[in-house]
Design a protein around this motif. Structure first.
Motif, PDB file in Angstrom:
ATOM      1  N   PRO A  32       0.634  -1.142  -0.070  1.00  0.00           N
ATOM      2  CA  PRO A  32      -0.137  -0.034  -0.018  1.00  0.00           C
ATOM      3  C   PRO A  32       0.897   1.236   0.021  1.00  0.00           C
ATOM      4  O   PRO A  32       0.511   2.277  -0.424  1.00  0.00           O
ATOM      5  CB  PRO A  32      -0.788  -0.016   1.180  1.00  0.00           C
ATOM      6  N   GLU A  33       2.031   1.054   0.421  1.00  0.00           N
ATOM      7  CA  GLU A  33       3.218   2.235   0.489  1.00  0.00           C
ATOM      8  C   GLU A  33       3.166   3.020  -0.920  1.00  0.00           C
ATOM      9  O   GLU A  33       3.335   4.027  -1.243  1.00  0.00           O
ATOM     10  CB  GLU A  33       4.445   1.941   0.740  1.00  0.00           C
ATOM     11  N   LEU A  34       3.045   1.966  -2.029  1.00  0.00           N
ATOM     12  CA  LEU A  34       3.106   2.526  -3.250  1.00  0.00           C
ATOM     13  C   LEU A  34       2.038   3.442  -3.633  1.00  0.00           C
ATOM     14  O   LEU A  34       2.201   4.482  -4.311  1.00  0.00           O
ATOM     15  CB  LEU A  34       3.041   1.247  -4.152  1.00  0.00           C
ATOM     16  N   SER A  35       0.732   3.467  -3.129  1.00  0.00           N
ATOM     17  CA  SER A  35      -0.253   3.953  -3.506  1.00  0.00           C
ATOM     18  C   SER A  35      -0.099   5.459  -3.026  1.00  0.00           C
ATOM     19  O   SER A  35      -0.460   6.525  -3.572  1.00  0.00           O
ATOM     20  CB  SER A  35      -1.590   3.290  -3.020  1.00  0.00           C
ATOM     21  N   ALA A  36       0.507   5.388  -1.838  1.00  0.00           N
ATOM     22  CA  ALA A  36       0.984   6.582  -1.110  1.00  0.00           C
ATOM     23  C   ALA A  36       1.866   7.447  -2.059  1.00  0.00           C
ATOM     24  O   ALA A  36       1.920   8.697  -1.673  1.00  0.00           O
ATOM     25  CB  ALA A  36       1.293   6.534   0.436  1.00  0.00           C
ATOM     26  N   LEU A  37       2.380   6.916  -2.872  1.00  0.00           N
ATOM     27  CA  LEU A  37       3.408   7.916  -3.726  1.00  0.00           C
ATOM     28  C   LEU A  37       2.823   8.493  -4.622  1.00  0.00           C
ATOM     29  O   LEU A  37       3.395   9.666  -5.286  1.00  0.00           O
ATOM     30  CB  LEU A  37       4.382   6.861  -4.070  1.00  0.00           C
ATOM     31  N   ASN A  38       1.436   8.301  -4.879  1.00  0.00           N
ATOM     32  CA  ASN A  38       0.654   8.896  -5.827  1.00  0.00           C
ATOM     33  C   ASN A  38       1.238   8.935  -7.421  1.00  0.00           C
ATOM     34  O   ASN A  38       0.972   9.910  -8.065  1.00  0.00           O
ATOM     35  CB  ASN A  38       0.361  10.445  -5.338  1.00  0.00           C
ATOM     36  N   VAL A  39       2.118   8.035  -7.665  1.00  0.00           N
ATOM     37  CA  VAL A  39       2.428   8.034  -8.879  1.00  0.00           C
ATOM     38  C   VAL A  39       1.549   7.396 -10.087  1.00  0.00           C
ATOM     39  O   VAL A  39       0.787   6.694  -9.522  1.00  0.00           O
ATOM     40  CB  VAL A  39       3.952   7.597  -9.150  1.00  0.00           C
ATOM     41  N   THR A  40       1.655   7.748 -11.214  1.00  0.00           N
ATOM     42  CA  THR A  40       1.062   7.032 -12.250  1.00  0.00           C
ATOM     43  C   THR A  40       1.716   5.837 -12.951  1.00  0.00           C
ATOM     44  O   THR A  40       1.111   5.096 -13.666  1.00  0.00           O
ATOM     45  CB  THR A  40       0.331   8.045 -13.399  1.00  0.00           C
ATOM     46  N   THR A  41       2.930   5.765 -13.018  1.00  0.00           N
ATOM     47  CA  THR A  41       3.696   4.961 -13.699  1.00  0.00           C
ATOM     48  C   THR A  41       4.830   3.984 -12.695  1.00  0.00           C
ATOM     49  O   THR A  41       5.480   4.852 -12.111  1.00  0.00           O
ATOM     50  CB  THR A  41       4.615   5.470 -14.940  1.00  0.00           C
ATOM     51  N   VAL A  42       4.656   2.837 -12.943  1.00  0.00           N
ATOM     52  CA  VAL A  42       5.501   1.973 -12.068  1.00  0.00           C
ATOM     53  C   VAL A  42       6.405   1.188 -13.131  1.00  0.00           C
ATOM     54  O   VAL A  42       5.735   0.510 -13.867  1.00  0.00           O
ATOM     55  CB  VAL A  42       4.713   1.261 -11.077  1.00  0.00           C
ATOM     56  N   ILE A  43       7.668   1.249 -12.782  1.00  0.00           N
ATOM     57  CA  ILE A  43       8.553   0.508 -13.576  1.00  0.00           C
ATOM     58  C   ILE A  43       9.047  -0.660 -12.815  1.00  0.00           C
ATOM     59  O   ILE A  43       9.539  -0.504 -11.886  1.00  0.00           O
ATOM     60  CB  ILE A  43       9.796   1.057 -14.304  1.00  0.00           C
ATOM     61  N   TYR A  44       8.963  -1.917 -13.007  1.00  0.00           N
ATOM     62  CA  TYR A  44       9.491  -3.220 -12.459  1.00  0.00           C
ATOM     63  C   TYR A  44      10.590  -3.597 -12.938  1.00  0.00           C
ATOM     64  O   TYR A  44      10.629  -3.677 -14.241  1.00  0.00           O
ATOM     65  CB  TYR A  44       8.508  -4.094 -12.161  1.00  0.00           C
ATOM     66  N   SER A  45      11.585  -3.915 -12.325  1.00  0.00           N
ATOM     67  CA  SER A  45      12.753  -4.660 -12.908  1.00  0.00           C
ATOM     68  C   SER A  45      12.956  -5.824 -11.769  1.00  0.00           C
ATOM     69  O   SER A  45      12.483  -6.017 -10.781  1.00  0.00           O
ATOM     70  CB  SER A  45      13.747  -3.744 -13.188  1.00  0.00           C
ATOM     71  N   THR A  46      14.076  -6.678 -12.306  1.00  0.00           N
ATOM     72  CA  THR A  46      14.501  -7.708 -11.250  1.00  0.00           C
ATOM     73  C   THR A  46      15.916  -7.238 -10.943  1.00  0.00           C
ATOM     74  O   THR A  46      16.800  -6.373 -11.641  1.00  0.00           O
ATOM     75  CB  THR A  46      14.352  -9.160 -11.783  1.00  0.00           C
ATOM     76  N   ASP A  47      16.488  -7.856  -9.679  1.00  0.00           N
ATOM     77  CA  ASP A  47      17.806  -7.535  -9.334  1.00  0.00           C
ATOM     78  C   ASP A  47      18.737  -8.738  -9.882  1.00  0.00           C
ATOM     79  O   ASP A  47      20.016  -8.774  -9.373  1.00  0.00           O
ATOM     80  CB  ASP A  47      17.914  -7.417  -7.866  1.00  0.00           C
TER      81      ASP A  47
END
Ligand SMILES: *[C@@H]1O[C@H](CO)[C@@H](O)[C@H](O)[C@H]1NC(C)=O
Ligand SMILES: *[C@@H]1O[C@H](CO)[C@@H](O)[C@H](O)[C@H]1NC(C)=O
Ligand SMILES: *[C@@H]1O[C@H](CO)[C@@H](O)[C@H](O)[C@H]1NC(C)=O
Ligand SMILES: *[C@@H]1O[C@H](CO)[C@@H](O)[C@H](O)[C@H]1NC(C)=O
Ligand SMILES: *[C@@H]1O[C@H](CO)[C@@H](O)[C@H](O)[C@H]1NC(C)=O
Ligand SMILES: *[C@@H]1O[C@H](CO)[C@@H](O)[C@H](O)[C@H]1NC(C)=O
Ligand SMILES: *[C@@H]1O[C@H](CO)[C@@H](O)[C@H](O)[C@H]1NC(C)=O
Ligand SMILES: *[C@@H]1O[C@H](CO)[C@@H](O)[C@H](O)[C@H]1NC(C)=O
Length: 912
Positions: free
Chosen positions: A403-418
């Protein structure tokens, strides 16, 4: 009955550090599958009602009236009988199983190639090798020859299907691709309520995504100028869909079984099932006998083995674990099929995968470092114009959804792997929501990070994600077993999975309202692929039996190496290997059996293999052996903590059995067969408590082709080895078993005053409870922890104290009970059992199933014990000893020497 099981489980997680993977066995309350002796010309439900004579109130969920397959019913008891044993006592009742909840099939959504749109199917342009999985498995060569599964009927059991998708035929009923099927449940079904059937398996929303994807893998054909140009494995087969999930939550075993029976009655050639519940044990699974009779009637059953690879060996799902079911492991696609290019303003470009839009509300919080979120929150001032790049790691991938992600209020999320070797995989969200989600490979995310460094110079950096043509990108984890793919065998040592098929990063159809296509990953994808191949073989060789076709599929599969290693992956992960449709159709040898389980022994019994030359020519064969990776259930001996020790790690050891053949060359005339004998010797194993499994393949090469027979075994006899981990089991932490919590005088554990639960069920912080902590390191049907008199005369396998030292303490003030197998006790602390449990043990007294890869510890949380019949009573102040008894694998449990036992130090408690 108080809530002992629940409370102790809670505490096991909360207080005792060693407990890790306690899997849930979730039963639907008061709901049972009842198998009846067949009475001709009577419906099962009315027969049962007559036999019952009004002893309980219940409602019927499903009826099984086909005596050739399964005769009985499932029911929910509303009043009266509450125990399985009481139902078993009713005349004519053959067997009774509690009904388990079957979770919605799990797949990992990697990408949806285009934004969800108005039920329109996009036309995607580009040069991506979208049908690469067909090439990986030799299916393309059969399609070139016009072999596409015509005339074969396949039944799919799943979430329903959007058959209005043009690539799936655009309709339902005779003449259409999806020509038959049924909805055994309606939209509102959750697993626990009463299913309301319907004739139509249509589901047009994302909740039908899984079934739509599965159906596409078998049968899709993208029309020209529509979609991607995708083709299913058997695009001319006739498909039926049996819907067994509502719009949310779960299903039940009985619904799945009813769907299997109905598909068989509808005359399918095979049933494919991409769902299941984690089960480990064949014993006690209601699917075993049903699968046997369906296969006997000529219908094959193919199932996903599960996505529990992280739990290590034995964590297999039902119905895939049933011996007659062909269970499938998942192989990673050699390419990421839908890669777009983003242009930046410094003359470069970046490859990305477009993900499904996620809702942020119902996402799970993970365990990653919360400081990361705080830092991000402080850094982001303009959410609408900010993209966050999130690294997914094996350890905390779920935190990406927090839910922390929603608190960021961003519209674009880019996922990657380590990690360059982990394909980008995410759990499937239920609905579509607010984020634009992009996925980058490891290398691309490294590039974006270095590109962005340009910002430090004060220049602007832009990336434009607006490409509408796709390409593919080589998948560095491709052509190997997926790390999530469940690892066999069953506890009973049936070889699972039988073989593997492409299942990681698979592009297929999805409901039109949710974008029309999706890339999903899971053994859920590998099972329908296998079903398609089965159909191709069946269409060419219609006279072969189910076992003969399965044998062709297994013997022509190609063993794969472990990722980036020069070692063949364990048979427990890949079975025979990667399916090869072309070779299966072209095969001119028939080999039986098609797989060998060498059970648990350092020197397994001699095995016999029959090879038949089905060609019209004389054939020469040479026979050899090739070892595959040795795998351990517990393998981190230097872990430093119990949690790490019990976390399975996918480590491959080159430790092989030897095989001696009665002959290594064989000449066979046309139509003739011959037997080969093989004597295996297991590798030496000084650490059986790590629960290792060895495996490999027998190879049979002819002039024109080659065949394999996979085998696996446990390199020691389970019944001769240690069950209760002790000091000698040189790993970490305390000497086990141990008792706690306070050990002031040697040999006596004074527990002091109990704290008991708060009235709201909460655990007070200063809780001081008697603990018995132990670990069982071999599979057992019965684990029993009871409390006995301080001066008990029972002679255990191991003493947890010096028996020559006597103490003068008063026993608890409780009546001595007759106990079990001649050992009087005051009561039972805990008992786990499954399957063939000995007479005298009440099912009602069991806390759950014993798992072969799970730490078992126990806290006597509340001053509370049970009688043999499961009813509870309070402990009093005084002393006792804990007695742990563990039934050796394969024994009946009717005599005391069939148990390994440990008698603990005195526990002296004072209840407040
Ligand atoms: C067991 O089930 C509970 C309740 O449904 C859930 O919260 C928990 O995560 C499950 N545990 C595992 C190991 O699946
Ligand atoms: C959806 O498609 C229909 C028919 O093509 C069109 O009339 C309608 O405007 C579209 N709606 C949206 C929201 O794009
Ligand atoms: C997020 O957006 C909401 C609504 O636009 C706003 O009320 C809130 O203050 C924003 N939070 C942050 C941290 O910017
Ligand atoms: C073993 O456990 C230690 C401690 O948790 C960990 O650092 C290490 O990576 C583990 N080894 C393997 C092979 O998983
Ligand atoms: C466990 O082993 C250690 C070292 O060998 C020994 O000192 C200790 O007494 C043993 N404990 C038990 C309970 O056997
Ligand atoms: C157990 O035996 C010891 C030594 O013989 C004796 O002192 C003690 O009272 C006995 N305890 C009980 C509960 O019988
Ligand atoms: C269970 O056993 C106890 C002790 O033998 C007995 O008192 C109790 O009535 C039994 N309960 C049931 C439900 O049979
Ligand atoms: C187990 O019990 C059955 C019947 O009670 C008997 O036939 C069988 O021989 C027993 N097996 C063992 C290993 O004791």
């Amino acid at each position: 009955m108080r809530f002992k099981a629940t409370l102790s489980d809670v505490l096991l997680f909360g207080l005792l550090d060693p407990v890790v993977s306690a899997q849930n066995v979730t039963y639907i309350p008061n709901t049972y599958i009842v198998e009846l002796e067949h009475a001709p010309s009577t419906k099962a439900a009315s027969l049962f009602s007559q036999r019952l004579g009004g002893r309980m109130k219940y409602h019927v969920r499903k009826e099984f009236n086909n005596a050739e397959l399964f005769y009985g019913l499932s029911l929910t008891v509303t009043d009266g009988i509450t125990q399985r044993s009481d139902l078993l006592d009713i005349t004519g009742v053959k067997n009774v199983w509690p009904v388990r909840l079957v979770p919605r099939p799990e797949a990992f959504v990697a990408a949806v190639p285009n934004p969800p749109s108005n039920n329109t199917i996009p036309h995607i342009r580009g040069n991506s090798d979208v049908n690469r999985p067909l090439k990986m498995a030799g299916v393309d060569k059969l399609h070139e020859r016009g072999i596409k599964g015509k005339g074969v009927k396949i039944g799919i059991i799943d979430t329903g299907v959007d058959y209005l998708h043009p690539s799936l035929g655009g309709g339902f009923g005779p003449g259409y691709k999806i020509s038959f099927g049924y909805a055994l449940v309606g939209d509102d079904y959750t697993g626990t309520n009463t299913p309301v059937p319907d004739d139509d398996p249509l589901v047009t929303y994302a909740v039908g995504g899984h079934g739509t994807h599965v159906a596409g893998i078998i049968g899709m054909i993208d029309a020209q100028n529509q979609g991607f140009g995708l083709v299913g494995v058997a695009p001319e087969a006739t498909i039926g869909m049996y819907r067994v999930f509502g719009c949310s939550e779960n299903s039940g075993d009985d619904v799945i079984m009813a769907a299997m029976q109905q598909a068989a009655e509808d005359g399918v050639d095979l049933i494919t099932i991409s769902l299941g519940s984690l089960s480990y044990w064949e014993q006690a699974s209601p699917y075993v006998s049903l699968a046997e009779s369906i296969v006997e009637s000529g219908v094959a059953i193919i199932a996903a083995l599960g996505n529990d690879g992280d739990l290590g060996p034995y964590a297999v799902s039902a119905p895939g674990l049933a011996p007659e079911v062909l269970a499938v492991g998942s192989v990673e696609n050699e390419v990421y099929p839908t890669v777009y290019k983003a242009q930046n303003n410094i003359g470069g470009s970046l490859e990305y995968i477009r993900g499904l839009d996620f809702p942020v509300t119902d996402l799970q919080a993970g365990g990653c470092d919360t400081r990361v979120w705080t830092a991000a929150q402080n850094a982001i001032t303009d959410g609408a114009n900010t993209a966050v790049l999130i690294y997914l790691t094996k350890l905390c991938s779920l935190s990406a959804y927090s839910p922390e992600l929603s608190a960021l209020n961003v519209t674009t999320v880019i996922y990657s792997t380590d990690d360059p070797d982990i394909p980008v995989l995410l759990p499937e969200p239920d609905t579509v929501g607010q984020f634009t989600v992009l996925f980058l490979s490891y290398n691309q995310s490294q590039q974006i990070v270095s590109d962005i460094e340009i910002l430090a110079t004060g220049k602007e950096y832009t990336l434009l994600f607006n490409s509408s043509t796709i390409q593919d990108s080589l998948n560095s984890a491709g052509h190997a077993i997926d790390y999530f793919s469940s690892i066999g065998p069953t506890v009973e040592m049936t070889l699972k999975p039988q073989l593997s098929s492409p299942g990681g990063n698979i592009l297929s159809t999805y409901p039109r309202s949710a974008g029309g296509y999706a890339v999903l990953s899971g053994t859920s994808m590998a099972a329908p692929f296998t079903a398609g191949v089965y159909a191709l073989v069946k269409s060419q060789r219609p006279d072969l039996s189910v076992a003969e076709i399965i044998s062709l599929l297994q013997s022509t599969a190609v063993p794969m190496k472990a990722l980036d290693m020069d070692i063949i992956s364990s048979v427990t992960q890949q079975g025979s290997g990667l399916i090869n449709a072309y070779a299966a159709v072209a095969a001119d040898s028939q080999i039986s059996p098609s797989q060998l389980s060498l059970l648990d022994s350092p020197k397994p019994t001699k095995q016999t293999i029959t090879i038949k030359n089905t060609s019209k020519k004389l054939k020469n064969h040479s026979i050899s052996h090739s070892g595959a990776s040795y795998i351990r259930t517990f393998n981190n001996f230097t872990a430093g903590s119990d949690q790490a020790f019990f976390k399975f790690t996918n480590v491959h050891e080159a430790r092989y059995a030897t095989a001696k053949f009665s002959k290594s060359k064989l000449s066979l005339q046309p139509r003739k067969s011959a037997k080969i004998e093989v004597q295996f010797t297991a590798p030496d194993e000084p650490q059986p408590y790590s629960e290792p499994i060895y495996s490999g393949h027998i190879k049979i090469a002819t002039d024109s082709s080659s065949y394999v027979v996979p085998y696996l075994g446990v390199p020691y006899s389970r019944s001769d080895t240690e069950y209760i981990a002790r000091n000698t089991t040189a790993w970490v932490g305390n000497d086990r078993p141990y008792v706690g919590s306070d050990s002031t005088s040697p040999g006596v554990v004074n527990i002091g005053n109990y704290s008991i639960l708060g009235s709201d069920g909460s655990v007070p912080p200063d809780i001081n409870v008697p603990i018995v902590n132990f670990i069982i390191v071999q599979p057992s049907n019965l684990i029993r922890l009871e409390i006995v008199p301080v001066n008990t005369t029972f002679v255990p396998t191991y003493y947890g104290f010096d028996p020559s030292v006597k103490f003068d303490v008063a026993d608890v003030d409780l009546p001595l009970q007759e106990g079990f197998l001649g050992v009087p006790n005051y009561g039972i602390m805990a008992q786990w059992g499954i399957g063939h449990i000995p007479p005298g043990i009440s099912v009602a007294s069991l806390l759950g199933w014993p798992y072969p890869n799970t730490v078992t510890g126990f806290i006597l949380l509340y001053p509370f014990l049970t009688h043999e019949n499961g009813t509870g009573f309070d402990l009093t102040s005084g002393a006792f000893r804990p007695l742990l008894r563990v039934l050796r694998y394969g024994a009946n449990g009717t005599s005391a020497d069939e148990y390994e036992s440990w008698l603990g130090p005195i526990m002296n408690v004072k209840t407040s």
